[in-house]
Write a protein that holds these residues in place. Structure first.
Motif, PDB file in Angstrom:
ATOM      1  N   LEU A   1       4.183  12.040  -5.063  1.00 20.18           N
ATOM      2  CA  LEU A   1       5.113  11.639  -3.370  1.00 20.18           C
ATOM      3  C   LEU A   1       4.762  10.671  -2.981  1.00 20.18           C
ATOM      4  CD1 LEU A   1       4.750  15.716  -2.706  1.00 20.18           C
ATOM      5  CD2 LEU A   1       6.572  14.986  -5.286  1.00 20.18           C
ATOM      6  N   LEU A   2       6.049  10.591  -1.908  1.00 24.48           N
ATOM      7  CA  LEU A   2       5.871   9.554  -0.712  1.00 24.48           C
ATOM      8  C   LEU A   2       4.359   9.244  -0.456  1.00 24.48           C
ATOM      9  CD1 LEU A   2       9.938   9.940  -0.076  1.00 24.48           C
ATOM     10  CD2 LEU A   2       8.827   8.674  -1.510  1.00 24.48           C
ATOM     11  N   ASP A   3       3.940  10.664   0.362  1.00 24.59           N
ATOM     12  CA  ASP A   3       2.667  10.443   0.757  1.00 24.59           C
ATOM     13  C   ASP A   3       1.511  10.041   0.593  1.00 24.59           C
ATOM     14  OD1 ASP A   3       4.079  12.151   2.293  1.00 24.59           O
ATOM     15  OD2 ASP A   3       3.548  14.008   1.915  1.00 24.59           O
ATOM     16  N   SER A   4       1.658   9.401  -1.204  1.00 25.54           N
ATOM     17  CA  SER A   4       0.699   8.624  -1.661  1.00 25.54           C
ATOM     18  C   SER A   4       0.768   7.491  -1.778  1.00 25.54           C
ATOM     19  CB  SER A   4       0.036   9.434  -2.757  1.00 25.54           C
ATOM     20  OG  SER A   4      -0.224  10.673  -2.728  1.00 25.54           O
ATOM     21  N   CYS A   5       1.932   6.713  -1.421  1.00 22.01           N
ATOM     22  CA  CYS A   5       2.429   5.147  -1.213  1.00 22.01           C
ATOM     23  C   CYS A   5       1.811   4.817  -0.680  1.00 22.01           C
ATOM     24  CB  CYS A   5       3.727   5.334  -1.322  1.00 22.01           C
ATOM     25  SG  CYS A   5       4.599   6.306  -3.167  1.00 22.01           S
ATOM     26  N   HIS A   6       2.076   3.465  -0.451  1.00 23.66           N
ATOM     27  CA  HIS A   6       1.612   2.049   0.731  1.00 23.66           C
ATOM     28  C   HIS A   6       2.271   1.406   0.253  1.00 23.66           C
ATOM     29  CE1 HIS A   6      -2.896   4.016   0.210  1.00 23.66           C
ATOM     30  NE2 HIS A   6      -2.622   3.820  -1.149  1.00 23.66           N
ATOM     31  N   PHE A   7       3.642   1.613   1.596  1.00 20.24           N
ATOM     32  CA  PHE A   7       4.714   0.604   1.441  1.00 20.24           C
ATOM     33  C   PHE A   7       4.433  -0.641   2.579  1.00 20.24           C
ATOM     34  CE2 PHE A   7       6.161   4.716   1.488  1.00 20.24           C
ATOM     35  CZ  PHE A   7       6.867   5.122   0.267  1.00 20.24           C
ATOM     36  N   SER A   8       3.659  -0.684   2.667  1.00 18.14           N
ATOM     37  CA  SER A   8       3.165  -1.996   3.903  1.00 18.14           C
ATOM     38  C   SER A   8       2.301  -2.794   3.246  1.00 18.14           C
ATOM     39  CB  SER A   8       2.361  -1.947   4.934  1.00 18.14           C
ATOM     40  OG  SER A   8       0.750  -1.386   4.008  1.00 18.14           O
ATOM     41  N   GLN A   9       2.668  -3.200   1.539  1.00 13.85           N
ATOM     42  CA  GLN A   9       1.630  -3.944   0.965  1.00 13.85           C
ATOM     43  C   GLN A   9       2.488  -5.695   0.367  1.00 13.85           C
ATOM     44  OE1 GLN A   9      -0.662  -1.735  -2.171  1.00 13.85           O
ATOM     45  NE2 GLN A   9      -2.149  -0.870  -0.736  1.00 13.85           N
ATOM     46  N   VAL A  10       4.076  -4.597  -0.190  1.00 19.61           N
ATOM     47  CA  VAL A  10       5.124  -5.859   0.310  1.00 19.61           C
ATOM     48  C   VAL A  10       6.283  -5.497   0.920  1.00 19.61           C
ATOM     49  CG1 VAL A  10       6.612  -5.971  -2.132  1.00 19.61           C
ATOM     50  CG2 VAL A  10       4.669  -5.406  -3.005  1.00 19.61           C
ATOM     51  N   ILE A  11       6.740  -6.271   1.310  1.00 17.58           N
ATOM     52  CA  ILE A  11       7.492  -6.518   2.788  1.00 17.58           C
ATOM     53  C   ILE A  11       8.648  -7.270   2.118  1.00 17.58           C
ATOM     54  CG2 ILE A  11       8.445  -6.806   4.707  1.00 17.58           C
ATOM     55  CD1 ILE A  11       5.074  -7.767   5.605  1.00 17.58           C
ATOM     56  N   PHE A  12       9.677  -6.782   2.298  1.00 24.91           N
ATOM     57  CA  PHE A  12      11.351  -7.402   1.725  1.00 24.91           C
ATOM     58  C   PHE A  12      11.686  -7.508   3.150  1.00 24.91           C
ATOM     59  CE2 PHE A  12      10.393  -3.911  -1.416  1.00 24.91           C
ATOM     60  CZ  PHE A  12      10.372  -4.787  -2.537  1.00 24.91           C
ATOM     61  N   THR A  13      12.362  -8.591   2.749  1.00 27.07           N
ATOM     62  CA  THR A  13      12.608  -9.469   3.542  1.00 27.07           C
ATOM     63  C   THR A  13      14.250 -10.250   3.881  1.00 27.07           C
ATOM     64  OG1 THR A  13      12.245 -11.773   2.557  1.00 27.07           O
ATOM     65  CG2 THR A  13      11.032 -10.654   4.526  1.00 27.07           C
TER      66      THR A  13
END
Length: 522
Positions: free
Chosen positions: A14-26
């Motif tokens: 699920l989304l709670d276990s994801c790490h969204f800050s390791q890749v940054i879209f520009t």
């Protein structure tokens, strides 16, 4: 969808276990024009190590797991893998694989474990709206918008609560799934064990089927051998029946031979009495010289009759010798048949022993066949007993034959003695050469054995010249009788064999019947 055939690695995390800050879209646009390619720019931070199966996907806003991607592109590996540097990367999505609606989408970076490592702001695929349009709203519309916002906030709160409950249910389901997977692994182990046992049972069944087939084949061969054995026993029984018939015939022949021997003994006794009377007659002839001529003639007649009887007895003895030779040949033939029967019985015993050995190797279920074999053994024992009885009967017949041979030798010796005594009488040879004709005894002197010694020579001479006598009886016929009538009378005393035309005296009817029986045996 991506044009590559390989499916990207995904997961149900699920989304709670994801790490969204390791890749940054520009440089993510708010709007992308439909029908054109889209370039996605992103930056890899030092907290992530790119791998070969990482990918960038386009997801509709509101997605729950990485399995809900719309399309994807494999993330290229950077040229430098320095963990302290910030790496700028980009991927290009072809227009053909992009969404065609105006819903909100976002870019997501997913590693090869199916975990999201970064996400972009939402965007749409439609033409960009004009920013210089002035929107005029009234107070009522503002209040309505605020009310809508409150409703949306309330609905958002409810959605968050439902999301938490769904997450909890998802965790419960994942726990159940884990337990189910463990149970599945256990069941798989049991299935493997059952499959192994099933293979073992199948091989055992195949082996039992092969053994059953072999036993059935052995049983069929044993049944066939039993049928052959029954046929052989039937043939042996028929041979024994024929031997019994031959033995009965031999017993009848032996009885007839005994009767003939008794008859010959009686005839020899009669000859002895006649010889005694002949001696007395010779003494009376020597004392009464004046009547020597007539008495010598009558004695000569009697001597001629005795000589004819001796000749007939010699013929009968020759017939008996020939019959004895035939009986000897028959006994030899019976001996050969006995030997053949013994050989057949030995072969039968060997065959029975082979059957017993084959039955000992068969299963306990073949009890019926074993009982049949015992029955065959009993039959073989009965045949052995019958053969022993036959051998005993053959020995008895052989002893009787030897006794008959001895009696025949005694009879021949007595006949030789009788001839020698007759030849020792005075003037026997001279009178026998001078008077070869038979002399008919007159009817008034028929009661005398040697005729009337006081009859005149003239009467005898007249009778001899005027009568034709039958060689088998005392009947006399005139000289002028037809030859055919005389021949018919003579043939009435003879018995002619219809097979070999051999003639026998009517008084020797038993010899004639034995002769016909010998033809039947041939």
């Amino acid at each position: 969808m991506d044009e590559n055939v390989d499916e990207p690695p995904t997961s149900a995390i699920l989304l709670d276990s994801c790490h969204f800050s390791q890749v940054i879209f520009t440089n993510v646009e708010k709007y992308y024009m439909p029908g054109g390619d889209v370039i996605c720019y992103y930056t890899l931070t030092k907290n992530i190590t790119p791998r070969r199966k990482d990918w960038v996907g386009i997801f509709r806003v509101g997605w729950k797991t990485t399995r809900e991607y719309y399309t994807f592109m494999w993330a290229p590996l950077p040229s430098s893998l320095d963990s302290d540097a910030v790496l700028q990367q980009e991927v290009q999505f072809k227009a053909y694989y992009l969404p065609k609606d105006d819903e909100y989408y976002q870019f997501c970076y997913v590693d090869q474990d199916g975990v999201v490592r970064g996400a972009s702001v939402p965007f749409q695929f439609r033409a960009e709206a004009e920013d210089d349009i002035l929107v005029v709203t009234t107070q009522g519309e503002v209040e309505e918008i605020e009310q809508q916002n409150k409703d949306l906030l309330k609905e958002n709160q409810q959605l968050k609560e439902s999301c938490k409950s769904l997450q909890k249910q998802n965790m419960d389901l994942q726990e159940k799934l884990r337990k189910a997977q463990e149970k599945m692994k256990q069941l798989e182990g049991e299935v493997c064990f059952l499959q192994t046992e099933s293979l073992k049972l199948q091989s055992a069944l195949d082996q039992q089927a092969a053994e059953l087939t072999a036993v059935q084949i052995d049983l069929a061969s044993i049944k066939e051998k039993n049928m052959d054995l029954g046929k052989e026993n039937q043939e042996l029984r028929s041979d024994l029946d024929s031997l019994r018939g031959s033995s009965e015939k031999l017993e009848l022949e032996l009885n007839s031979l005994g009767e003939k021997n008794r008859h010959l003994k009686e005839q020899n006794a009669c000859r002895d009495a006649e010889l005694h009377q002949l001696k007395e007659q010779s003494q009376s002839i020597s004392s009464e010289k004046e009547q020597l001529g007539n008495r010598l003639k009558t004695t000569l007649d009697q001597m001629d009759q005795l000589q004819s009887q001796v000749l007939s007895q010699e013929k009968e003895i020759e017939n008996l010798v020939r019959m004895d030779r035939d009986k000897t040949e028959q006994l030899e033939h019976l001996e050969k048949e006995k030997q053949q029967l013994h050989i057949t019985l030995v072969e039968q015993k060997e065959h029975t022993e082979k059957l017993e050995h084959a039955l000992e190797n068969s299963n306990a279920t073949e009890a019926n066949t074993f009982l049949r074999l015992q029955h065959v053994q009993f039959q073989s024992q009965d045949l052995t007993k019958e053969l022993e009885e036959k051998n005993h009967l053959f020995q008895i017949l052989q002893r009787k034959k030897n006794e008959l041979d001895e009696e025949n030798q005694l009879l021949k010796q007595e006949n030789s003695d009788l001839l020698r005594r007759l030849s020792a009488l005075p003037d026997y040879s001279s009178f026998a050469a001078a008077s070869p004709m038979y002399v008919q005894v007159p009817p008034e002197d028929a009661g005398l054995v040697f005729g009337n010694p006081y009859a005149s020579p003239k009467t005898s001479a007249e009778n001899m010249s005027s009568l034709k006598k039958c060689p088998w009886c005392i009947a006399s016929f005139p000289e002028d009788i037809e030859e055919s009538q005389y021949a018919v009378h003579v043939r009435s005393h003879l018995l002619e064999c219809p097979i070999c035309s051999q003639t026998f005296e009517e008084s020797n009817k038993q010899v004639y019947e034995d002769h016909l029986f010998c033809h039947d045996l041939e």
